[in-house]
Design a protein around this motif. Sequence first.
Motif, PDB file in Angstrom:
ATOM      1  N   UNK A  63      -5.295 -10.371  17.153  1.00  0.00           N
ATOM      2  CA  UNK A  63      -4.696 -11.658  17.502  1.00  0.00           C
ATOM      3  C   UNK A  63      -5.073 -11.989  19.051  1.00  0.00           C
ATOM      4  N   UNK A  64      -4.954 -11.038  19.820  1.00  0.00           N
ATOM      5  CA  UNK A  64      -5.272 -10.996  21.113  1.00  0.00           C
ATOM      6  C   UNK A  64      -6.736 -11.463  21.264  1.00  0.00           C
ATOM      7  N   UNK A  65      -7.599 -11.018  20.439  1.00  0.00           N
ATOM      8  CA  UNK A  65      -9.081 -11.380  20.516  1.00  0.00           C
ATOM      9  C   UNK A  65      -9.250 -12.809  20.166  1.00  0.00           C
ATOM     10  N   UNK A  66      -8.139 -13.331  19.170  1.00  0.00           N
ATOM     11  CA  UNK A  66      -8.401 -14.648  18.829  1.00  0.00           C
ATOM     12  C   UNK A  66      -8.399 -15.534  19.806  1.00  0.00           C
ATOM     13  N   UNK A  67      -7.269 -15.149  20.584  1.00  0.00           N
ATOM     14  CA  UNK A  67      -6.839 -15.817  21.765  1.00  0.00           C
ATOM     15  C   UNK A  67      -8.056 -15.995  22.940  1.00  0.00           C
ATOM     16  N   UNK A  68      -8.522 -14.884  22.941  1.00  0.00           N
ATOM     17  CA  UNK A  68      -9.617 -14.651  23.890  1.00  0.00           C
ATOM     18  C   UNK A  68     -10.698 -15.637  23.536  1.00  0.00           C
ATOM     19  N   UNK A  69     -10.952 -15.971  22.091  1.00  0.00           N
ATOM     20  CA  UNK A  69     -11.860 -16.756  21.710  1.00  0.00           C
ATOM     21  C   UNK A  69     -11.605 -18.274  22.338  1.00  0.00           C
ATOM     22  N   UNK A  70     -10.306 -18.432  22.113  1.00  0.00           N
ATOM     23  CA  UNK A  70      -9.892 -19.822  22.579  1.00  0.00           C
ATOM     24  C   UNK A  70     -10.029 -20.077  23.909  1.00  0.00           C
ATOM     25  N   UNK A  71      -9.876 -18.981  24.949  1.00  0.00           N
ATOM     26  CA  UNK A  71     -10.111 -19.385  26.366  1.00  0.00           C
ATOM     27  C   UNK A  71     -11.419 -19.592  26.429  1.00  0.00           C
ATOM     28  N   UNK A  86      -3.413 -21.028  23.722  1.00  0.00           N
ATOM     29  CA  UNK A  86      -3.995 -19.489  23.758  1.00  0.00           C
ATOM     30  C   UNK A  86      -2.636 -18.664  24.024  1.00  0.00           C
ATOM     31  N   UNK A  87      -2.500 -17.646  24.720  1.00  0.00           N
ATOM     32  CA  UNK A  87      -1.680 -16.904  24.841  1.00  0.00           C
ATOM     33  C   UNK A  87      -2.017 -15.793  25.937  1.00  0.00           C
ATOM     34  N   UNK A  88      -1.035 -15.314  26.727  1.00  0.00           N
ATOM     35  CA  UNK A  88      -1.138 -14.133  27.793  1.00  0.00           C
ATOM     36  C   UNK A  88      -1.773 -13.113  26.783  1.00  0.00           C
ATOM     37  N   UNK A  89      -1.556 -12.810  25.588  1.00  0.00           N
ATOM     38  CA  UNK A  89      -2.250 -11.769  24.927  1.00  0.00           C
ATOM     39  C   UNK A  89      -3.801 -11.419  25.092  1.00  0.00           C
ATOM     40  N   UNK A  90      -4.396 -12.892  25.426  1.00  0.00           N
ATOM     41  CA  UNK A  90      -5.935 -12.775  25.328  1.00  0.00           C
ATOM     42  C   UNK A  90      -6.274 -11.617  26.642  1.00  0.00           C
ATOM     43  N   UNK A  91      -5.376 -11.804  27.589  1.00  0.00           N
ATOM     44  CA  UNK A  91      -5.708 -10.890  28.902  1.00  0.00           C
ATOM     45  C   UNK A  91      -5.382  -9.599  28.652  1.00  0.00           C
ATOM     46  N   UNK A 129       6.544 -16.799  32.545  1.00  0.00           N
ATOM     47  CA  UNK A 129       7.693 -16.231  33.571  1.00  0.00           C
ATOM     48  C   UNK A 129       7.125 -14.883  34.394  1.00  0.00           C
ATOM     49  N   UNK A 130       5.662 -14.971  34.716  1.00  0.00           N
ATOM     50  CA  UNK A 130       5.329 -14.124  35.535  1.00  0.00           C
ATOM     51  C   UNK A 130       4.525 -12.864  34.876  1.00  0.00           C
ATOM     52  N   UNK A 131       4.620 -13.160  33.227  1.00  0.00           N
ATOM     53  CA  UNK A 131       3.943 -11.962  32.989  1.00  0.00           C
ATOM     54  C   UNK A 131       2.521 -12.119  32.950  1.00  0.00           C
ATOM     55  N   UNK A 179       0.981 -19.313  26.655  1.00  0.00           N
ATOM     56  CA  UNK A 179       2.388 -18.953  26.921  1.00  0.00           C
ATOM     57  C   UNK A 179       2.630 -17.275  26.940  1.00  0.00           C
ATOM     58  N   UNK A 180       3.652 -16.847  27.470  1.00  0.00           N
ATOM     59  CA  UNK A 180       3.959 -15.526  27.467  1.00  0.00           C
ATOM     60  C   UNK A 180       4.965 -15.571  26.307  1.00  0.00           C
ATOM     61  N   UNK A 181       5.984 -14.770  26.448  1.00  0.00           N
ATOM     62  CA  UNK A 181       7.155 -14.500  25.353  1.00  0.00           C
ATOM     63  C   UNK A 181       7.877 -15.888  25.376  1.00  0.00           C
ATOM     64  N   UNK A 182       7.723 -16.311  24.259  1.00  0.00           N
ATOM     65  CA  UNK A 182       8.581 -17.641  23.981  1.00  0.00           C
ATOM     66  C   UNK A 182       9.300 -17.465  22.907  1.00  0.00           C
TER      67      UNK A 182
END
Length: 245
Positions: free
Chosen positions: A158-166, A143-148, A243-245, A188-191
């Motif tokens: 992209x964030x919405x696609x990761x929300x779907x993954x969650x 997923x990604x922290x982008x979902x939140x 990393x806390x993000x 993941x956060x920023x990698x």
Amino acid sequence: MTGKILLVTGGSRGIGAATAKRAAEQGYAVAINYKSDQEAAASIVDSIVKGGGKAVAIKGDMGVESDVARVFEAVDSKLGRLTHLVYNSGITGKNSRVENVSTQTLREVMDINVMGAFWCARAAIPRISKVKGGAGGAIVLISSVAAAMGSAGEYVWYAASKGAIDSMTIGLARELVEDGIRVNAVAPGLIATDIHAPGRLERVSPMVPMKRPGSPDEIAQSVVFLLSDASSYTTGAILRVSGGR
Ligand code: NAP
């Protein structure tokens, strides 16, 4: 070898490549799917084989249903019956505000990030399921922290696609308990990988509480934990590694 057989989609570079390497160290036979960078996929296979592990590279676009079916058949014939899946392949599409995004970008991102995850899960379940005579195992979705966070001004789709993954992680985890398949996600956060537009890592790093990007291997270690029996009571979890993000 452990008899565990893992497919990592998008395993040629970045987080997927680091995951393939870590999993091979733990004794998984690894199928490394890639879309176009054959050289990168071959070099990951090489380094695993040189280290005494087992790996094969399998080309296929996870945003294309017929490719997904072909990749799973190749895993069957080259490695045997699948026990574990990491759905890692993903793209952001070019940055823009939503009012300017093309339909093509929206479709590409949804096809690769969401449809591909469902096509792969659909193919993986009957192979892994104890109910269907498989060994049982685990699925990890990236997923990604982008979902939140929503990725405003960059790539909301992209964030919405990761929300779907969650949502998929939670639903599939509950659906597959009887099948002996645990399903979890790593967000993941920023990698530090090639996915970012030039300059983005440097621009965003100061906003990360730890003030630095993570490495692909720092994600891979969490993925391998969620694949392993060390997380035997964990299913439906979405683990932020950020990393806390
Ligand atoms: P990356 O360095 O750009 O690598 C992407 C990998 O996916 C490559 O192996 C690429 O294959 C493969 N790929 C791309 N499109 C594909 C397709 N249609 N079919 C099959 N494989 C495909 O990306 P990354 O940063 O490691 O990202 C991996 C995952 O982590 C993605 O789901 C991403 O959304 C997620 N994530 C990344 C970050 C970050 O900051 N990096 C943060 C949160 C979440 P080729 O080598 O053949 O091109």
